[in-house]
Motif scaffolding. Structure first.
Motif, short mmCIF file in Angstrom:
data_model
loop_
_atom_site.label_atom_id
_atom_site.label_comp_id
_atom_site.label_asym_id
_atom_site.label_seq_id
_atom_site.Cartn_x
_atom_site.Cartn_y
_atom_site.Cartn_z
N PHE A 38 46.42 64.78 18.07
CA PHE A 38 47.19 63.90 18.96
C PHE A 38 46.54 62.54 19.12
O PHE A 38 47.22 61.52 19.26
N GLU A 39 45.20 62.50 19.07
CA GLU A 39 44.49 61.24 19.27
C GLU A 39 44.81 60.22 18.18
O GLU A 39 44.64 59.01 18.37
N HIS A 40 45.31 60.69 17.03
CA HIS A 40 45.62 59.76 15.94
C HIS A 40 46.94 59.04 16.13
O HIS A 40 47.34 58.24 15.28
N THR A 41 47.61 59.29 17.25
CA THR A 41 48.78 58.50 17.61
C THR A 41 48.41 57.02 17.69
O THR A 41 49.25 56.14 17.53
N VAL A 42 47.11 56.75 17.91
CA VAL A 42 46.63 55.37 18.01
C VAL A 42 46.88 54.59 16.73
O VAL A 42 46.95 53.36 16.75
N PHE A 43 47.06 55.27 15.59
CA PHE A 43 47.31 54.56 14.34
C PHE A 43 48.63 53.78 14.40
O PHE A 43 48.71 52.65 13.94
N ALA A 44 49.69 54.41 14.90
CA ALA A 44 51.02 53.81 14.84
C ALA A 44 51.48 53.19 16.15
O ALA A 44 52.28 52.26 16.14
N LEU A 45 50.99 53.69 17.30
CA LEU A 45 51.46 53.18 18.59
C LEU A 45 51.23 51.68 18.75
O LEU A 45 52.13 50.97 19.23
N PRO A 46 50.07 51.12 18.36
CA PRO A 46 49.90 49.67 18.51
C PRO A 46 50.94 48.87 17.73
O PRO A 46 51.39 47.81 18.20
N PHE A 47 51.35 49.35 16.56
CA PHE A 47 52.38 48.64 15.80
C PHE A 47 53.74 48.75 16.48
O PHE A 47 54.54 47.82 16.45
N ALA A 48 54.02 49.90 17.09
CA ALA A 48 55.26 50.03 17.86
C ALA A 48 55.28 49.04 19.02
O ALA A 48 56.30 48.39 19.28
N LEU A 49 54.16 48.91 19.69
CA LEU A 49 54.07 47.95 20.80
C LEU A 49 54.16 46.51 20.28
O LEU A 49 54.78 45.65 20.92
N MET A 50 53.56 46.24 19.12
CA MET A 50 53.68 44.91 18.51
C MET A 50 55.14 44.56 18.28
O MET A 50 55.58 43.43 18.53
N GLY A 51 55.92 45.54 17.79
CA GLY A 51 57.34 45.30 17.56
C GLY A 51 58.06 44.88 18.82
O GLY A 51 58.88 43.96 18.81
N ALA A 52 57.73 45.52 19.94
CA ALA A 52 58.38 45.19 21.20
C ALA A 52 57.98 43.80 21.69
O ALA A 52 58.82 43.00 22.11
#
Length: 296
Positions: free
Chosen positions: A15-29
């Motif tokens: 679960f901790e590897h969610t950090v790989f993609a979450l920052p890019f999702a936030l960048m998109g927003a």
């Protein structure tokens, strides 16, 4: 007991590897609004990302459980060892898809009867499900994995803007190239097993040397696409500094592994990529806060 089961599940999907993609999702927003998304938007974007990634990883473990059982590196995972049951993991998959659907429905900036995020959700579900099967028939499995994570910034962009725009698509391709590149590096550790089992990874098909070459080319493309997006969006000093640092991280990542020495692969995969994604978001965030533009 229930907490222990959930903890085991979190360990299984890393679960901790969610950090790989979450920052890019936030960048998109943030880039879609060129400002701060609301707390409501950020909450549902985060929950959508968690739901999508959790479902995808749980499905991957379910679909690959027999292969994992034969691989010495993965034989100790939760499903092969019987720590979690197949039925139990399917329940988590269903709950994760439900969370993604609820989150997608909440992101409706144009107040449509059916949000665009919900209309696009079947594409995400198809890609996230298909990925786990692709290694059985194509070396492009790494690109499909990249696509599954590359949908995150596009989805978050749509969630706050209500439409798909070119910079969002480019950001999605940034993630595709970046993820496919580091996944090729990660697959090098299973080179011998994949060749024996007929797994279609790039290292197994083309060899370790070419896998690292292809990975490097994809990471060059990652930087090129970030530059293109920055030019389209008129980004400022902090964004460009973030790209320079990201390029440095990728160069360092590739210096850690060679075809004859994979001993530092975990550091290259986990540490460097986690730092890169968080850092790019932080510098994009700073760029939006301070708005210091470059005058040509």
């Amino acid at each position: 007991m229930a907490f222990a089961r959930v903890r085991h599940f979190g360990e299984m999907i890393k679960f901790e590897h969610t950090v790989f993609a979450l920052p890019f999702a936030l960048m998109g927003a943030f880039l879609a609004k060129r400002n701060f998304p609301t707390g409501y938007e950020l909450l549902w974007i985060t929950l959508a990302m968690v739901g999508a990634r959790t479902a995808a990883m749980a499905l991957n473990r379910l679909i690959d459980r027999h292969i994992d059982a034969r691989n010495p590196r993965t034989a100790g995972r939760h499903l092969p060892k019987g720590i979690l049951s197949v039925a139990e993991v399917w329940v988590y998959v269903a709950l994760s898809w439900a969370l993604l659907l609820i989150a997608a429905w909440q992101l409706n900036p144009l107040d449509l009867p059916v949000p665009l995020t919900v209309k696009l959700m079947p594409i995400a579900v198809l890609v996230l499900t298909l990925y786990s099967y692709t290694k059985r028939f194509t070396w492009a499995c790494h690109l499909v994995l990249g696509l599954s994570l590359g949908l995150a910034p596009v989805g978050s962009w749509v969630g706050v803007a209500g439409r798909v725009e070119l910079p969002a698509v480019i950001l999605g391709f940034v993630v595709i190239a970046w993820v496919a590149g580091f996944d090729m590096i990660y697959a090098c550790q299973d080179y011998e097993f994949d060749r024996k089992e007929g797994i279609h990874s790039v290292p197994a098909i083309f060899g370790l040397k070419w896998a690292l070459v292809f990975s490097g080319l994809l990471h060059v493309l990652t930087i090129v696409l970030l530059v293109w997006d920055g030019l389209l969006l008129g980004m400022g000093y902090f964004y460009w500094l973030g790209i320079i640092l990201a390029a440095g991280i990728l160069i360092y990542e590739h210096s850690l592994v060679t075809p004859t020495d994979l001993s530092k692969l975990d550091a290259a995969f986990f540490n460097m990529n986690g730092i890169l994604s968080v850092m790019l978001f932080v510098f994009t965030f700073a760029d939006i806060i301070f708005g210091l533009k470059i005058s040509l």
